[in-house]
Design a protein around this motif. Structure first.
Motif, PDB file in Angstrom:
ATOM      1  N   VAL A  96     -31.182   5.141   2.032  1.00 12.21           N
ATOM      2  CA  VAL A  96     -31.340   5.070   3.142  1.00 12.21           C
ATOM      3  C   VAL A  96     -32.262   3.942   4.069  1.00 12.21           C
ATOM      4  O   VAL A  96     -33.653   4.119   3.011  1.00 12.21           O
ATOM      5  N   GLU A  97     -32.054   3.063   4.517  1.00 10.02           N
ATOM      6  CA  GLU A  97     -33.156   2.316   4.772  1.00 10.02           C
ATOM      7  C   GLU A  97     -34.362   2.897   5.698  1.00 10.02           C
ATOM      8  O   GLU A  97     -34.310   3.723   6.847  1.00 10.02           O
ATOM      9  N   VAL A  98     -35.391   2.935   5.305  1.00 13.50           N
ATOM     10  CA  VAL A  98     -37.161   3.898   6.414  1.00 13.50           C
ATOM     11  C   VAL A  98     -37.971   3.515   5.890  1.00 13.50           C
ATOM     12  O   VAL A  98     -37.889   2.411   4.810  1.00 13.50           O
ATOM     13  N   PRO A  99     -39.025   3.275   6.789  1.00 13.50           N
ATOM     14  CA  PRO A  99     -40.206   3.179   6.391  1.00 13.50           C
ATOM     15  C   PRO A  99     -40.949   3.780   4.880  1.00 13.50           C
ATOM     16  O   PRO A  99     -40.543   5.170   4.682  1.00 13.50           O
ATOM     17  N   VAL A 100     -41.605   3.476   5.139  1.00 13.19           N
ATOM     18  CA  VAL A 100     -42.222   3.331   3.150  1.00 13.19           C
ATOM     19  C   VAL A 100     -44.192   2.868   2.979  1.00 13.19           C
ATOM     20  O   VAL A 100     -44.082   1.886   4.212  1.00 13.19           O
ATOM     21  N   HIS A 101     -43.943   4.045   2.221  1.00 11.10           N
ATOM     22  CA  HIS A 101     -45.956   4.015   2.196  1.00 11.10           C
ATOM     23  C   HIS A 101     -46.317   2.095   1.550  1.00 11.10           C
ATOM     24  O   HIS A 101     -45.249   2.661   0.016  1.00 11.10           O
ATOM     25  N   THR A 102     -46.909   1.990   1.858  1.00 10.82           N
ATOM     26  CA  THR A 102     -47.238   0.299   0.434  1.00 10.82           C
ATOM     27  C   THR A 102     -48.357   0.638   0.249  1.00 10.82           C
ATOM     28  O   THR A 102     -49.675  -0.309  -0.135  1.00 10.82           O
ATOM     29  N   GLY A 103     -49.100   1.687   1.118  1.00  8.95           N
ATOM     30  CA  GLY A 103     -50.962   1.609   0.736  1.00  8.95           C
ATOM     31  C   GLY A 103     -51.210   1.709  -1.116  1.00  8.95           C
ATOM     32  O   GLY A 103     -51.966   1.268  -0.996  1.00  8.95           O
ATOM     33  N   ALA A 104     -51.246   1.797  -1.574  1.00  9.98           N
ATOM     34  CA  ALA A 104     -50.981   1.773  -3.432  1.00  9.98           C
ATOM     35  C   ALA A 104     -50.991   0.821  -3.287  1.00  9.98           C
ATOM     36  O   ALA A 104     -51.896   0.362  -4.265  1.00  9.98           O
ATOM     37  N   GLU A 105     -49.828  -0.179  -3.663  1.00  8.81           N
ATOM     38  CA  GLU A 105     -49.516  -1.486  -2.981  1.00  8.81           C
ATOM     39  C   GLU A 105     -50.763  -2.501  -2.741  1.00  8.81           C
ATOM     40  O   GLU A 105     -51.340  -3.502  -3.482  1.00  8.81           O
ATOM     41  N   THR A 106     -50.855  -1.951  -1.704  1.00 11.02           N
ATOM     42  CA  THR A 106     -52.416  -2.735  -0.935  1.00 11.02           C
ATOM     43  C   THR A 106     -53.784  -3.121  -1.650  1.00 11.02           C
ATOM     44  O   THR A 106     -54.444  -4.112  -1.923  1.00 11.02           O
ATOM     45  N   LEU A 107     -53.648  -1.385  -1.775  1.00  6.42           N
ATOM     46  CA  LEU A 107     -54.928  -0.893  -2.865  1.00  6.42           C
ATOM     47  C   LEU A 107     -55.297  -1.759  -3.956  1.00  6.42           C
ATOM     48  O   LEU A 107     -56.199  -2.147  -4.581  1.00  6.42           O
ATOM     49  N   PRO A 159     -45.348   1.276 -17.171  1.00  9.48           N
ATOM     50  CA  PRO A 159     -46.227   0.506 -16.447  1.00  9.48           C
ATOM     51  C   PRO A 159     -45.240  -0.348 -15.638  1.00  9.48           C
ATOM     52  O   PRO A 159     -44.024  -0.442 -14.829  1.00  9.48           O
ATOM     53  N   LEU A 160     -45.690  -0.616 -14.071  1.00  2.31           N
ATOM     54  CA  LEU A 160     -44.983  -1.762 -13.217  1.00  2.31           C
ATOM     55  C   LEU A 160     -46.204  -2.455 -12.620  1.00  2.31           C
ATOM     56  O   LEU A 160     -45.139  -3.403 -12.182  1.00  2.31           O
ATOM     57  N   ALA A 161     -47.099  -2.618 -12.838  1.00  2.00           N
ATOM     58  CA  ALA A 161     -47.707  -3.720 -12.519  1.00  2.00           C
ATOM     59  C   ALA A 161     -49.143  -3.622 -13.181  1.00  2.00           C
ATOM     60  O   ALA A 161     -50.442  -2.933 -12.726  1.00  2.00           O
ATOM     61  N   ASP A 162     -49.301  -5.094 -14.201  1.00  2.00           N
ATOM     62  CA  ASP A 162     -50.849  -5.017 -14.793  1.00  2.00           C
ATOM     63  C   ASP A 162     -51.777  -5.775 -13.612  1.00  2.00           C
ATOM     64  O   ASP A 162     -53.649  -5.427 -13.407  1.00  2.00           O
ATOM     65  N   ASN A 163     -51.400  -6.674 -12.971  1.00  2.00           N
ATOM     66  CA  ASN A 163     -51.638  -8.152 -12.427  1.00  2.00           C
ATOM     67  C   ASN A 163     -51.030  -7.648 -11.316  1.00  2.00           C
ATOM     68  O   ASN A 163     -50.225  -8.829 -10.790  1.00  2.00           O
ATOM     69  N   PRO A 164     -51.104  -6.667 -10.505  1.00  2.00           N
ATOM     70  CA  PRO A 164     -50.873  -6.524  -9.269  1.00  2.00           C
ATOM     71  C   PRO A 164     -50.837  -7.945  -8.166  1.00  2.00           C
ATOM     72  O   PRO A 164     -49.900  -8.142  -7.366  1.00  2.00           O
ATOM     73  N   LYS A 165     -51.505  -8.542  -8.369  1.00  2.00           N
ATOM     74  CA  LYS A 165     -52.067  -9.522  -6.946  1.00  2.00           C
ATOM     75  C   LYS A 165     -50.726 -10.488  -7.313  1.00  2.00           C
ATOM     76  O   LYS A 165     -50.635 -12.047  -6.919  1.00  2.00           O
ATOM     77  N   GLU A 166     -49.993 -11.212  -8.617  1.00  2.00           N
ATOM     78  CA  GLU A 166     -49.234 -11.743  -9.355  1.00  2.00           C
ATOM     79  C   GLU A 166     -47.895 -11.446  -8.188  1.00  2.00           C
ATOM     80  O   GLU A 166     -47.217 -12.407  -8.627  1.00  2.00           O
ATOM     81  N   PHE A 167     -47.282 -10.292  -7.644  1.00  2.00           N
ATOM     82  CA  PHE A 167     -46.529  -9.994  -7.620  1.00  2.00           C
ATOM     83  C   PHE A 167     -46.150  -9.990  -5.972  1.00  2.00           C
ATOM     84  O   PHE A 167     -47.014  -9.690  -5.437  1.00  2.00           O
ATOM     85  N   GLU A 168     -45.156 -10.802  -5.781  1.00  2.00           N
ATOM     86  CA  GLU A 168     -44.633 -10.989  -3.877  1.00  2.00           C
ATOM     87  C   GLU A 168     -45.255  -9.549  -3.203  1.00  2.00           C
ATOM     88  O   GLU A 168     -44.826  -7.887  -3.919  1.00  2.00           O
ATOM     89  N   ASN A 169     -45.685  -9.564  -2.147  1.00  2.00           N
ATOM     90  CA  ASN A 169     -45.740  -8.554  -1.424  1.00  2.00           C
ATOM     91  C   ASN A 169     -44.857  -7.497  -1.195  1.00  2.00           C
ATOM     92  O   ASN A 169     -43.413  -8.398  -1.078  1.00  2.00           O
TER      93      ASN A 169
END
Length: 290
Positions: A208-219, A246-256
């Motif tokens: 289901v297409e829904v709004p999602v929290h993006t705060g963890a990724e942004t921080l 593990p999801l991301a060691d260097n999060p800045k390398e991932f696209e938004n």
């Protein structure tokens, strides 16, 4: 009135917490009967959520999940109360971490971490693992309306040296810890529906297409924090097992939004494996995007 409700409820909560486990779970069964059969707490919401996200199951199959869910939900919230009187040794025997070395390695490398969890299995007892991890533990939570119960919840959740902070204090706390070089692990449960004014992105969750929290990724990108997902499984009644992924060691390398997508995929995997342990009473799919 709020204080009166608190002082009347607290002795009962304490008595529940000291019950031997066999009697404790008999009491949970009784509470489940009241909540499910008599009160019918949020039964409509639960059924709508199950029908929306598990359309491949028939009504009878979803009814089985529904009944199991209510039993688990009552266990879950009473187990939080049980934490008041449980010893660290008792907790150690009931909440096992399979790969704690993975998190200890981040501590050795001096890398702070965002730990994303979901409202699945025992997210309450998850807070008890902090003393083993080598970090300053910080859990982001939503403040309760009753200040006395809010203080009690913070006391219970902070029993294992985890600092509880409100959502609005997350950024100042992270900035301060980074400035002072405090190695920290921040726990967030980001699988619920965001407030309308905080919607920045949407994606499919359980089909289901829904709004999602993006705060963890942004921080994580802002403060260069590694991102781990913690998968909690209910082994049997009163016993849980947690595994770090593990999801991301260097999060800045991932696209938004990629990390957010990866996180929600892990949550979906949990739900589809054993849907009865997800918190179906929350209105997670109330803001659907056609």
């Amino acid at each position: 009135m709020q204080f009166l409700v608190y002082i009347l409820a607290y002795p009962l909560l304490w008595l529940i917490s000291i019950l031997p486990f066999p009697i404790f779970y008999l009491f949970s069964d009784f509470v489940c009967f009241l909540v499910y059969r008599v009160i019918g707490y949020r039964k409509k919401v639960v059924r709508e959520n199950l029908a929306l996200t598990l359309p491949h199951l028939n009504d009878a199959e979803r009814k089985v999940i529904e009944k199991k869910f209510y039993k688990h939900m009552c266990d879950l919230f009473l187990e939080m109360v049980k934490t008041m009187s449980m010893s660290p040794e008792e907790m150690e025997g009931r909440f096992h971490v399979t790969n704690i070395d993975l998190v200890l390695d981040y501590a050795k490398r001096g890398k702070s971490v965002i730990l994303v969890a979901s409202h699945y299995a025992s997210y309450e007892w998850l807070l008890t693992i902090n003393p083993k991890l080598g970090f300053q533990g910080v859990a982001v939570y939503k403040r309760l309306a009753n200040p006395y119960f809010d203080r009690l919840i913070r006391k219970i959740r902070s029993k294992y040296n985890t600092e509880m902070i409100e959502t609005r204090k997350a950024i100042p706390t992270m900035a301060k810890n980074q400035r002072e070089g405090i190695l920290s692990l921040y726990g967030l449960a980001s699988d619920q529906s965001p407030k309308m004014e905080r919607i920045f992105h949407s994606m499919k969750f359980m089909g289901v297409e829904v709004p999602v929290h993006t705060g963890a990724e942004t921080l994580a990108k802002k403060y260069d924090l590694a991102v781990l997902f913690v998968e909690v499984k209910k082994v049997r009644r009163g016993y849980y097992e947690a595994t770090f992924i593990p999801l991301a060691d260097n999060p800045k390398e991932f696209e938004n939004f990629k990390i957010t997508e990866m996180y929600l995929k892990e949550v979906e995997k949990q739900i589809l494996e054993a849907p009865e342990f997800y918190l179906w009473t929350h209105k997670r799919w109330k803001h659907r995007i056609e």
